[in-house]
Design an enzyme around this catalytic site. Structure first.
Site, short mmCIF file in Angstrom:
data_model
loop_
_atom_site.label_atom_id
_atom_site.label_comp_id
_atom_site.label_asym_id
_atom_site.label_seq_id
_atom_site.Cartn_x
_atom_site.Cartn_y
_atom_site.Cartn_z
N TYR A 1 0.85 -1.20 0.00
CA TYR A 1 0.00 0.00 0.00
C TYR A 1 0.88 1.25 0.00
O TYR A 1 0.71 2.17 -0.81
CB TYR A 1 -0.93 0.00 1.23
CG TYR A 1 -1.69 1.29 1.40
CD1 TYR A 1 -2.86 1.52 0.67
CD2 TYR A 1 -1.24 2.30 2.26
CE1 TYR A 1 -3.56 2.72 0.80
CE2 TYR A 1 -1.93 3.50 2.40
CZ TYR A 1 -3.09 3.70 1.66
OH TYR A 1 -3.78 4.89 1.79
N1 LIG Z 1 -9.99 7.97 5.19
C1 LIG Z 1 -8.79 8.15 5.73
O1 LIG Z 1 -8.65 8.21 6.98
C2 LIG Z 1 -7.59 8.28 4.83
C3 LIG Z 1 -6.30 8.35 5.37
C4 LIG Z 1 -5.21 8.48 4.53
C5 LIG Z 1 -5.40 8.55 3.15
N2 LIG Z 1 -6.65 8.48 2.66
C6 LIG Z 1 -6.84 8.56 1.21
O2 LIG Z 1 -7.89 9.46 0.91
C7 LIG Z 1 -8.67 8.96 -0.18
C8 LIG Z 1 -10.13 8.83 0.22
O3 LIG Z 1 -10.23 8.03 1.39
P1 LIG Z 1 -11.59 7.30 1.75
O4 LIG Z 1 -11.43 6.79 3.13
O5 LIG Z 1 -12.74 8.14 1.38
O6 LIG Z 1 -11.51 6.05 0.73
P2 LIG Z 1 -12.56 4.88 0.56
O7 LIG Z 1 -13.73 5.04 1.44
O8 LIG Z 1 -11.81 3.60 0.64
O9 LIG Z 1 -13.07 5.13 -0.92
C9 LIG Z 1 -12.23 4.96 -2.01
C10 LIG Z 1 -13.08 4.59 -3.20
O10 LIG Z 1 -12.20 4.07 -4.20
C11 LIG Z 1 -12.95 3.18 -5.00
N3 LIG Z 1 -12.10 2.12 -5.51
C12 LIG Z 1 -11.32 1.27 -4.81
N4 LIG Z 1 -10.69 0.42 -5.62
C13 LIG Z 1 -11.09 0.73 -6.88
C14 LIG Z 1 -10.78 0.21 -8.14
N5 LIG Z 1 -9.96 -0.84 -8.29
N6 LIG Z 1 -11.36 0.77 -9.22
C15 LIG Z 1 -12.20 1.81 -9.09
N7 LIG Z 1 -12.54 2.36 -7.89
C16 LIG Z 1 -11.97 1.82 -6.80
C17 LIG Z 1 -14.01 2.57 -4.11
O11 LIG Z 1 -15.17 2.60 -4.87
P3 LIG Z 1 -16.53 1.81 -4.52
O12 LIG Z 1 -16.88 2.18 -3.14
O13 LIG Z 1 -17.48 2.37 -5.50
O14 LIG Z 1 -16.27 0.36 -4.68
C18 LIG Z 1 -14.08 3.49 -2.90
O15 LIG Z 1 -15.34 4.05 -2.68
C19 LIG Z 1 -8.03 7.64 -0.61
O16 LIG Z 1 -7.15 7.86 -1.67
C20 LIG Z 1 -7.29 7.22 0.63
O17 LIG Z 1 -6.17 6.38 0.36
C21 LIG Z 1 -7.75 8.36 3.45
#
Ligand SMILES: NC(=O)c1ccc[n+]([C@@H]2O[C@H](COP(=O)([O-])OP(=O)(O)OC[C@H]3O[C@@H](n4cnc5c(N)ncnc54)[C@H](OP(=O)(O)O)[C@@H]3O)[C@@H](O)[C@H]2O)c1
Length: 236
Positions: free
Chosen positions: A148
């Protein structure tokens, strides 16, 4: 699309951070195109607000190229691309290569191909941005989540290369958040331990990413950078 403004593309915007940023942009009158993989309530919410929604799976070169073709059927210009789609896959014994490739495809291959093939759409906008949503973990590596972390670090490397390649027409930056929002099944002990990692000690929610996005979209003198949004983890 009725508006004369070029749309912002946000990938993976069916929930949480991507959904929040899409809703905030739409609320400001900014047209948005989102991708989603799974049908979630957020997709209908965005449709109701006027977003164009495209189902896309970034798991192979073929599926990414198919998405790019579909995107070009929808629009001939883009104001920005926000690479938010992300997968966190645990490295389980015997399946390490598969996990690595899944995260490589979504964090590196998809942004790489979309940036190369959609630059022409961005060039039709007077101001244009590419924003990669990375992760603060790249600052120090991770012994537990090697693949990751490596794939997100690769995404930050794309930021540097594309910033050089596309200047001055397109600014290219990353946002590197640490924990923003807990998952509903995160237990109390995990929450306490995680909050204690940052100097500010809060669960900020998705709005801090919208604020960071807004800053990068509005600032004409920032490219090739990674904006750290980590509550001061590095000073703790
Ligand atoms: N949340 C945190 O605390 C945190 C911390 C550090 C970094 N980040 C970064 O911030 C961003 C948003 O975070 P988040 O928590 O909102 O993420 P999340 O809830 O995991 O949502 C990411 C979305 O990416 C989509 N996805 C995953 N794999 C995919 C694929 N192979 N093809 C197409 N779509 C795909 C999923 O779509 P579906 O739901 O439609 O399947 C999911 O809804 C991400 O880049 C994450 O790494 C978040």
């Amino acid at each position: 699309m009725a508006s004369s403004l070029a749309p912002v593309l946000i990938t993976g915007a069916s929930q949480r951070v991507g959904l929040h940023c899409a809703e905030r942009l739409l609320g400001e009158g900014q047209p948005v195109i989102v991708t989603y993989r799974s049908e979630r309530p957020g997709v209908q919410r965005l449709k109701d607000l006027g977003a164009v929604t495209i189902q896309a799976e970034f798991s192979s070169q073929e599926s990414v190229m198919a998405f790019i073709a579909q995107l070009k059927d929808e629009t001939d210009s883009l104001r920005a691309i926000v690479h938010n789609a992300s997968q966190w896959v645990a490295e389980t014994e015997g399946e390490e290569g598969d996990a690595f490739m899944r995260m490589y495809n979504v964090h590196m291959l998809a942004p790489y191909l979309i940036n190369l093939h959609c630059a022409e759409l961005l060039r039709h906008s007077k101001t244009a941005d590419i924003i990669h949503i990375s992760d603060d973990v790249t600052r120090k590596g991770s012994s537990k989540h090697i693949a990751y972390c490596a794939s997100k670090a690769g995404m930050e490397s794309l930021t540097l290369s594309f910033a050089a390649k596309f200047a001055p027409a397109i600014k290219v930056n990353s946002i590197a958040p640490a924990m923003l929002m807990f998952q509903s099944d995160d237990d109390a002990e995990y929450r306490v331990r995680t909050l204690a990692k940052s100097a500010l000690g809060i669960e900020p929610g998705a709005e801090v990413i919208y604020q960071s996005l807004r800053y990068l979209l509005d600032n004409p003198y920032v490219t090739g950078t990674t904006l750290t949004v980590n509550g001061g983890r590095h000073v703790k």
